[in-house]
Each structure stands twice: as structure tokens, then as C-alpha cells.
Design an enzyme around this catalytic site. Structure first.
Site, PDB file in Angstrom:
ATOM      1  N   ASP A  69     -23.358  65.296  56.814  1.00 35.01           N
ATOM      2  CA  ASP A  69     -23.353  66.618  58.286  1.00 35.01           C
ATOM      3  C   ASP A  69     -23.158  66.015  59.337  1.00 35.01           C
ATOM      4  OD1 ASP A  69     -24.145  68.848  56.516  1.00 35.01           O
ATOM      5  OD2 ASP A  69     -25.934  67.478  56.347  1.00 35.01           O
ATOM      6  N   SER A 129      -7.011  67.574  42.116  1.00 34.44           N
ATOM      7  CA  SER A 129      -6.995  66.861  40.679  1.00 34.44           C
ATOM      8  C   SER A 129      -7.210  68.596  39.562  1.00 34.44           C
ATOM      9  CB  SER A 129      -7.591  65.152  40.273  1.00 34.44           C
ATOM     10  OG  SER A 129      -7.791  64.936  41.137  1.00 34.44           O
TER      11      SER A 129
END
Length: 764
Positions: free
Chosen positions: A325, A250
Site C-alpha cells: 500500500d 501463469s
């Protein structure tokens, strides 16, 4: 997800597909390309449901079937919003629900079992019960009203063609389903990259490529090798699909009143998402006691992700922060995990059973064979901020009724996923920017791997930070704010795979060339298709190649790309020459350096602009003498064949069924030339160009608000408002998109009545 199937390239089968398309049109079968339902048909179908709206509640529609909901109570407004959402997007919601729950095999058969296994391990709904339990009562009542509206329509409407084709039998919704949709929309933009990298983590040259990737950044996806010609891996498939629905790109721009002709702020938003049918967004207007706003809504999530109320406009871009993670589990932790058995129902086949394990660090992703067999002895778990009980619905409901930029920034403290750059402008003249995310407090990232040992993961994830802990901006001296997924400054441990500054640099250049803007000139900036970095690289390549070419035709080619200004207009010839030269040079480099194996990072724009010249200069003179003329000749031949950028680079919007062989043409729009490129402000992304290219990611909706007038709000979707297969309203905004027009979404009662003159509900 089904893109790997693709339309058939066999000429006989293509003729058969065209014949089926014509037959379906004549016989009234529902399709996208040959629609049968008009606005009048769809309005009549909606009225025929005889829904029991609360007194004082009605839904108005404009000529594009965009709803404007008016209600004397918030609950009545939420109920009406649920009704129209299910009516317009019911089949899409039922599909997304099954996707988020890992039930693709129920629709597509045994080829999706591994994907379902991986999705169930990701566990999008894991935090939903805790989120719901702690949600404020006002937010619960809004969601419950929305769910009641969804179920009222779902119980009465018929099945769509796509639901029949995919064996979907509509199911009732619960509030937890709404939270599930929100988590699906908040999927980590880095997952496609993680899933691709995991395949090469144990290879000998991983550390070199990993550090190069950290240096140059990445687009919405990357890998160490270009996709092979055969069917993509499960990891690639789920990565591609999550890219198409998550808020992964965007542009968002706000201008202070000192930079506008009216003296009041302007805002434009340009989400970059998957380009398909139906559009990811719905256009909605709300007029209830608490909410008087217009904007775009992700189907199934009853908040406006970007839009405007009486005093405030808001929007944003993906922050591209690392909200996940991967953690390498030790043998002791692994032994403590308790397996669960999940039963996966499979269409046309027998059910499968798969193991799901959850560690203190999250689900063990490598239990999925599609990933596990790539990781050797390692067992990797996923820590994701989406498993924390953050309440994005309440945050955005607060934003929808905020009056100032400061109130907007305060509301964003509750946002967890997707991490966002949120921009705002208010009628008091303020503009601002805040980082909206809930993340682990990290001091940084390892240099040799992105998979963490357990002790490091535990230290990082033991403390949370959110929007109030990050720097924010109000009224910068420049008089404007531009966000385009670029790397934020002054924030440590936020992420490591950000986009470059191409779009930000281009916007700043255009702003510096003109002092005051009006809505028209700001729209022109939003639709700009020039890449300064492409212009710079083309000049560098022209200078480099001249020393190694000999024919006049080759010299003319180099002169052409030397003079090119980087404009990816649909009628550009030089854009073709430049892109084909990039492809030829990268292919030759991979043959010389990597024995024909092309690392996928060499397909990334960040690599091409940062490292390509460096790698070309490192070639020996003998290699240059061989590689350069051959590359120039190949690029010139292909450019002469295609002639114009828009002849090769096109947009064709496809429904999920548009990727089914033979029948796919029934569920696809007609293609049209696509201006723009990977990192132009008006984005139509592509990889290295090897021939005919249809985009699937880029600009797909637009928003402009002028804070000087509550009625000056304009939106347009690449596609249309309706999601019902066979409706003209699924693609009726494409002509507006192509001619740079839009749909006005006013806030004043008088203008609403003028533009939204079709009405259903209790006020009739």
C-alpha cells in the site's frame, strides 16, 4: 531495463551490426546468436575447476546440461547445487545482486541513478537479517551449503563477456544475498501499475479512470496514457523490469484421478514471465536424504518453485494480491523521519549522493525525484509485506519433501511474498488449492484513490493474515482445479487489480468437452491459443460495423472477423484483421473523446472486452459514419500487408546486452513466429498492434507430471539451461519448445542413470 535503448532502426547501422555478428562468429568471440561453447566444452570447463565435493556427492548431466545432484548428505547436495548454479548462472546472479542492491549505475552509467535511488528506497534486503536470525537450523544449513558452493565456483571461474561489458567484478555471496534474491523474485506485481498510476493521480479525471480500472482489472501493467515514443520514465523502466523477473502470471492445472485415463492425478504448470536470455528458471534434479525431487528453481534461491517429488506435484500462479500500500504521510510523521545519505557509484562519471528516509509506514518513495516531482505536495511511503520477516525458503523446503496435498497446504502458511495460488496433487489421489500469502487484514479498498491516509494504513497493517486464514480446496466435485491469475472468490480485501477469467473459462470449456484426459491431451490444452472473448468481441464488432460501411471490400472484412473463432494460430489472417481493427477503433475513440491522448487503460484487454462496445455505441451517428469506415479500411490495409499473425507477432529472446545498439544482435536469438495472444492459455502477450511486434512476456517454461509414474515428469524452457554467453546451451531448448517436445526428469535411480549419463563428482 535496457529495452528502451532498443536495436537501431537505421539501415546503415543494422548492416554494421550484421557485419559485427559475422566477424564475431569467425573470430570465436562469445555471442548468443553464434555460439562457440558446446556441451563437451562446458563439461570440461566445470571439471577443470577441480571442486572439492563431499564423498558420496556427484552431479549428473543430461545432453541439455540439466544437472541432477546426488548426495549422501543434505549439506553435500546444497553445496553441489550452489556449485552448478554459479557455474551456469554466475554472471546472471552478479547482475541480479547489483539490481537488487540498487547498483545499476555501476554498470550502465548516469542514466540509471534515479532508478538506483528508487530501488534503494524499496530496500529488498530490509527484512533479511531478521529472517535469517529466526530461520530453523536445518534451513540455515541448506542455505549455508548452497552459499559455500556458489563461492567455491565464483572464486575459480573467469569473468563472462557480459560481466566484462558491464564492468562487473564478481563478489562473494553471503546467506543474506540469498534472501535478497528471494525478495527480488517476490517483487509486488502491482508495483509497475502503482508507479505508472502515480503520474496521473493528481489529474482531474483520475477518479473516473481509477474506478474504471477497478471494474475491469488489469494485466501485468497499465497506465493512464500510452507510453510515449521517447525514452520511458524511470518508473516505467523499473516497472517493466520487475514485471520480467517477478512471478506475475501463469497457468496451473490439476486433474483428479476421476478425470484421467490412468486413474491418478495429472498436473501442468505454465509460468508466464519475461521472455529473455537466460531463462528466469533453472531445471534441477535433487536426490539427497531429505529431498528427492525435480523442478524449476529461480537462480540464487535454493528451492524448487514448482515440481514433483515421489508422492507430490506442486505449482502455482501469481495471486495478484495487493501486498503493498502507498501511504500519504502527514506533516508530523514526515518531520519525524531521519534522512540517510546513500552514495551511488556511477560508471564513466562521478558518484552521486541521494537521500533515503524511512517512516513508521516504510520508505518514503517520493524522495526519489522520478516519483516525487509527479506527486505535488504529497509525500508517499510504501508499506510492503516483503518488509515483514516471512520465511519462504523454509516453506518451500517443507513442500519439497511433503507427501500429501494437506502437508503442502500447511507448509504454505509461512509464505509472504510473492502471494501465490499454490496447487498440488498427490499419489493418494488428492488435488488441492491454497492461497499462499501474508497480507494485512483489510476490510476493502477506497473507491476514490489507492493511496491510504495514515490512520487507515495503520489499522489495516496492524493485523497479519496468512494461508491458514484463507479458504482452501481439496478434491472439488468438478474433478479439476484451474488457476490463471483470476479473481479469487470469498476473500475480502485481497486486491483490486486481478486478471479476467478468459483463460479459466477456456480451460473449463475444454474440460467439459472431454471426460478423461491423458498427458498428451492435457498438453494440448496447455498449448491452446483460442480466446473465446476475442471471438465474441469480433462478432460484436462485425455486426456493429456493418451498419456504417458501404463497399464490398469492407463487407468481406466484416464477414471474415464474424466467422473467426478466436484462434491466434501463427497462420491466422483473421487474427490480424481483428487486432488491427481494435487498434484503429481505439485510436479514433481517443481522438474523439480525449483529444488524441490515448489513456493506457484503453490498451488493456479487460477494457477492450468490457467497455469498447459501450464506448463505440455512445458515439453520435455522424461520428460513427466517419470513424467506422476509416477504421475498417485501415485495418484491412495493414492485414493485407502482413498476411499472417506469425509474420507480425514473433518471439526473439534477448540477453540483457541484446538491447544495446549495434552490438545487440550478438546477444539475441533468431526470431520465430509466436502463436497465442494476451489471455490465451498459451500466452504470448502484446499491446494494441501497430506493426511488427516482438513479445517480451508470456509462456516461457512448461511442466507436466503424471502421478501414476514417478518418472513421468517433463519440463522445457524457452531458451536453455546455461546462462553463459557463448554457450549453445543457452538456447538449445528452443527447437523443443517450438515442436512441443520436452525433457524427462525422472525420480527413479535407474532412469536417472540412463538419461543423465555425464557425471562429475565424488562417485567417479
Amino acid at each position: 531495463m535496457l529495452k528502451s535503448l532498443g536495436p537501431s532502426k537505421n539501415p546503415v547501422l543494422r548492416k554494421l551490426a550484421r557485419g559485427l555478428a559475422r566477424l564475431s562468429s569467425r573470430m570465436g568471440w562469445l555471442s548468443v546468436r553464434y555460439p562457440t561453447y558446446t556441451l563437451e566444452d562446458r563439461l570440461a570447463q566445470f571439471k577443470a575447476l577441480n571442486l572439492a565435493f563431499d564423498p558420496g556427492t556427484s552431479i549428473r548431466f543430461n545432453d541439455f546440461f540439466v544437472p541432477y545432484i546426488e548426495s549422501s548428505t543434505d549439506r553435500g547436495g546444497a553445496y553441489a547445487l550452489g556449485c552448478i548454479t554459479e557455474f551456469q548462472r554466475g554472471p546472471q546472479l552478479q547482475f541480479l545482486k547489483r539490481l537488487a542492491q540498487g547498483r545499476l549505475s555501476e554498470m550502465g552509467g548516469s542514466g540509471f541513478v534515479d532508478m538506483d535511488h528508487l530501488i534503494r528506497l524499496l530496500d529488498f534486503g530490509r527484512a533479511a537479517p531478521e529472517i535469517w536470525a529466526s530461520m530453523p537450523q536445518a534451513s540455515k544449513e541448506w542455505v549455508e551449503g548452497f552459499v559455500a558452493g556458489l563461492n567455491a565456483v565464483q572464486a575459480k571461474r573467469g569473468r563472462g563477456v557480459d560481466e566484462k561489458f558491464l564492468a562487473i567484478r564478481p563478489e562473494p555471496y553471503t546467506p543474506l544475498d540469498i534472501l535478497l534474491f528471494g525478495r527480488l523474485a517476490g517483487a509486488d506485481v502491482n508495483w509497475p501499475i502503482y508507479f505508472s498510476l502515480i503520474e496521473h493521480r493528481l489529474s482531474g479525471d483520475f477518479v473516473h479512470w481509477w474506478n474504471l480500472l477497478r471494474r475491469v482489472g488489469a494485466g501485468v501493467s497499465t497506465s493512464f496514457e500510452s507510453p510515449p515514443s521517447h525514452r520511458p520514465s524511470v518508473a516505467q523502466q523499473i516497472g517493466d523490469f520487475l514485471t520480467s523477473i517477478s512471478r506475475s502470471g501463469s497457468n496451473s492445472i490439476v486433474l483428479h484421478g476421476t478425470r484421467t485415463q490412468s486413474g491418478r492425478p495429472l498436473m501442468v504448470n505454465d509460468p508466464h514471465l519475461g521472455q529473455h536470455l537466460p531463462n528466469v528458471w533453472m531445471m534441477v534434479g535433487l536426490r539427497t536424504p531429505s529431498y528427492r525431487c525435480v523442478g524449476l528453481m529461480f537462480p540464487g534461491v535454493p528451492i524448487l518453485g514448482l515440481g514433483r517429488n515421489t508422492n507430490l506435484a506442486w505449482g502455482g500462479t501469481n495471486l495478484r494480491a495487493a501486498s503493498s500500500d502507498l501511504v500519504r504521510l502527514g506533516s508530523q510523521t514526515e518531520a519525524l523521519t531521519t534522512p540517510q545519505i546513500s552514495r551511488i557509484r556511477v560508471r564513466f562519471s562521478w558518484a552521486r549522493q541521494r537521500k533515503l528516509r524511512y517512516s513508521p509506514h516504510g520508505p518514503v518513495l517520493t524522495d526519489c525525484p522520478a516519483l516525487g516531482r509527479l506527486c505535488g505536495p504529497d509525500h508517499l511511503a510504501l508499506r510492503w509485506a516483503g518488509h515483514w520477516p516471512t520465511d519462504e525458503i523454509t516453506s518451500f523446503l517443507s513442500a519439497m519433501k511433503a507427501d500429501t496435498v494437506a502437508e503442502l497446504q500447511a507448509a504454505m502458511a509461512g509464505v509472504g511474498v510473492t502471494p501465490l495460488n499454490v496447487l498440488g496433487a498427490d499419489t493418494q489421489g488428492n488435488i488441492g488449492h491454497v492461497l499462499a500469502a501474508t497480507l494485512p487484514k483489510r476490510p476493502g479498498f477506497p473507491e476514490d484513490d489507492w493511496v491510504l491516509p495514515e490512520d487507515t494504513a495503520q489499522a489495516h497493517w496492524s493485523i497479519q493474515v496468512c494461508a491458514k486464514d484463507f479458504p482452501s480446496v481439496i478434491n472439488p466435485a468438478a474433478g479439476f482445479i484451474v488457476s490463471a491469475n483470476n479473481r479469487p472468490s470469498e476473500v475480502t480485501g485481497l486486491g483490486f487489480l486481478f486478471n479476467g477469467d478468459d483463460r479459466v473459462m477456456r480451460a473449463r470449456t475444454l474440460f467439459n468437452a472431454q471426460h478423461r484426459f491423458c498427458p498428451k491431451t492435457l498438453l494440448e490444452l496447455q498449448l491452446d491459443v483460442t480466446s473465446p472473448l476475442a471471438a465474441r468481441l469480433s462478432r460484436e464488432l462485425a455486426d456493429f460495423c456493418r451498419a456504417w460501411i458501404s463497399t464490398s471490400e469492407q463487407q468481406v472484412f466484416c464477414n471474415s472477423i464474424d466467422l473467426w473463432q478466436g484462434a491466434y494460430t501463427a497462420d491466422s489472417f483473421s487474427a490480424l484483421q481483428f487486432e488491427f481493427l481494435l487498434t484503429a477503433l481505439v485510436r479514433e475513440l481517443s481522438a474523439v473523446r480525449h483529444a488524441g491522448r490515448m489513456p493506457g487503460l484503453m490498451d488493456q484487454w479487460a477494457y477492450l472486452t468490457d467497455c469498447l462496445m459501450e464506448d463505440l455505441e455512445a458515439l453520435s451517428d455522424a461520428q460513427k459514419k466517419s470513424v467506422i469506415p476509416r477504421s475498417v479500411d485501415e485495418a484491412n490495409r495493414l492485414a493485407q500487408h502482413w498476411q499472417l499473425w506469425g509474420n507480425l507477432h514473433k518471439i526473439r529472446l534477448r540477453h540483457v546486452l541484446g538491447h544495446v545498439p549495434l552490438l545487440g544482435k550478438l546477444f539475441s536469438s533468431k526470431s520465430f513466429p509466436a502463436a497465442g495472444s494476451r489471455e490465451t492459455l498459451m500466452k504470448n502477450a502484446h499491446s494494441l498492434i501497430r506493426g511488427f511486434d516482438e513479445t517480451s512476456y508470456g509462456s516461457q517454461s512448461r511442466h507436466l507430471s503424471d502421478l501414476s509414474d514417478p518418472d513421468e515428469n517433463y519440463f522445457v524452457l524457452l531458451g536453455g539451461q546455461d546462462g553463459w554467453v557463448g554457450s549453445q546451451l543457452m538456447s538449445d531448448q528452443i527447437p523443443l519448445w517450438r515442436t512441443r517436445q520436452s525433457i524427462q526428469m525422472p525420480l527413479s535411480a535407474t532412469r536417472i542413470q540412463q538419461l543423465f549419463h555425464h557425471r562429475v563428482g565424488g562417485l567417479e
